[in-house]
Design an enzyme around this catalytic site. Structure first.
Site, PDB file in Angstrom:
ATOM      1  N   LYS A  44       3.625  14.540 -16.710  1.00  0.00           N
ATOM      2  CA  LYS A  44       4.078  15.076 -15.417  1.00  0.00           C
ATOM      3  C   LYS A  44       5.424  15.771 -15.577  1.00  0.00           C
ATOM      4  CE  LYS A  44       5.980  10.540 -14.302  1.00  0.00           C
ATOM      5  NZ  LYS A  44       5.736   9.287 -13.572  1.00  0.00           N
ATOM      6  N   TYR A 271      38.191  22.028 -14.558  1.00  0.00           N
ATOM      7  CA  TYR A 271      38.316  21.840 -13.102  1.00  0.00           C
ATOM      8  C   TYR A 271      38.839  20.447 -12.779  1.00  0.00           C
ATOM      9  CZ  TYR A 271      35.528  26.075 -12.414  1.00  0.00           C
ATOM     10  OH  TYR A 271      35.074  27.357 -12.408  1.00  0.00           O
TER      11      TYR A 271
END
Ligand SMILES: *Cc1c(COP(=O)(O)O)cnc(C)c1O
EC number: 5.1.1.1
Length: 377
Positions: A44, A271
């Site tokens: 899947k 950041y």
């Protein structure tokens, strides 16, 4: 030249892991009178991020392929897979049944609404179906007290030629960390399905790799296990590394340094300035960020490999870049090889653990922009 990031998929590692699963199942064989369970290779979510078509090739020796998406199932057929295919959530609307019929796709039936749709359907050939029991996961499946009635509905459809071979299925909630909870689910399964004909399917990776567990799941008969994550070389267990289970990583995420510099003592990188250098520190910048599927929440200290040397990330992960500590790798320079996870680097499970998630999530999240190279050997 494209960015130097790439994901490498090893088909030989897929084959190796399938063999490792079968060896584990064999080691539990009781007195020779129990046939080894058949293996549904679970593919899947685009084969846990590895590519459906790669999985069709790499797991070509599996007894069947299990997935969720009807279109993925059709792609398996179109790629030449002739064996059984099982849709783990079954179908979602009446129009799906025609496609199932056309491509010989088997289904899980987990709710009354799916029986309603089947009772109105006229497939050209009987569909094979697994009737799902909710033995304690409390997501999908018929409740233990309603299971026999659901199975009788399936048998009536079998009589009418709508359904073909039938099986009984359930799914474990805690096979990775709680043997008692799993034993309880097995007991519920045993009681709810006792005496019903058809194959049985219970075990995910964690249960499949728990030696001997499959033999306790049902007293006999045809059994199918449903391993997923372990076939990709990641561990379903928090405390058992994939390598200790004899598994090989199928996906290796690689990139290169695109810059190096010295971060002065007291200066910060990236950041939010989440990492401040306590002393002058050589930093490398890697062409890999969260837009490639690397977890943004990986903290400073997440393991990463540069030029074959294990080191750590520094600062916040950006969209397209991340920082690494080059102090342990003095020879590193622009162009140096970086392994984010996989062969020759940290395991995907180690990166996941540092980031507060599981290997499953990182593998599935590999971004479409990352070029994939497939290695057959
Ligand atoms: C995903 C899934 C599996 C495989 O689980 P792993 O932990 O990856 O082995 C098995 N059965 C069902 C129903 C699933 O949804």
């Amino acid at each position: 030249m494209p960015r130097p990031i790439s994901a490498h998929i090893s088909l030989s590692a897929m084959r190796h892991n399938l063999l490792a699963v079968r060896r584990c199942l064999d080691s539990a064989q009781v007195a020779g009178d129990r046939a080894r369970p058949h293996v549904w290779a679970v593919i899947k979510a685009n084969a846990y991020g590895h590519g459906i078509l790669n999985a069709v090739q790499g797991f070509g020796a599996a007894d069947g392929l299990a997935m969720l998406d009807l279109n993925e199932a059709v792609r398996c057929r179109e790629a030449g897979w002739n064996g059984p295919i099982l849709l783990l959530e079954g179908f979602f609307e009446p129009a799906d049944i025609r496609v199932l019929d056309q491509h010989r796709i088997s289904v899980t039936v987990h709710c009354a609404e799916q029986f309603d749709m089947l009772e109105k359907a006229r497939p050209g050939r009987p569909l094979d179906a697994m009737v799902k029991l909710d033995s304690g996961m409390n997501r999908l499946g018929f409740q233990p007290g309603a299971y026999r009635q659901a199975y009788a509905r399936a048998q009536a459809l079998q009589q009418r030629g709508v359904l073909g071979a039938l099986g009984r299925m359930t799914h474990f909630a805690r096979a990775d960390d709680d043997a008692q909870a799993t034993a309880q689910q097995i007991a519920v399964f045993g009681e709810a399905t006792q005496g019903l004909p058809g194959s049985a399917s219970l075990c995910n990776s964690a249960a499949t790799l728990t030696e001997g567990l499959w033999a306790h799941c049902v007293p006999g008969g045809e059994q199918w296990v449903r391993p997923g994550i372990c076939l990709y070389g990641a561990s379903p267990f928090d405390d058992r590394p994939a390598a200790s289970l004899g598994l090989r990583p199928v996906m290796t995420l690689r990139s290169r340094l695109i810059n190096t510099h010295v971060l002065k003592a007291g200066a910060s990188v990236g950041y939010g300035y989440t990492y401040t250098a306590p002393r002058d520190t050589r930093v490398g910048v890697v062409a890999c960020g969260y837009a490639d599927g690397y977890p943004r929440h990986a903290p400073t200290g997440t393991p990463i490999c540069v030029d074959g040397v294990m080191t750590r990330t520094l600062g916040r992960i950006s969209m397209d870049m991340l920082g690494v500590d080059l102090d342990p790798v003095p020879g590193a320079a622009v162009g140096s090889e970086v392994v984010l996870w996989g062969e020759g680097g940290p395991s995907v499970d180690d990166v996941a653990r540092a980031s507060g998630t599981v290997g499953y999530e990182l593998l599935c999240a590999l971004a479409p922009r990352v070029p994939v190279q497939v290695h057959t050997e």
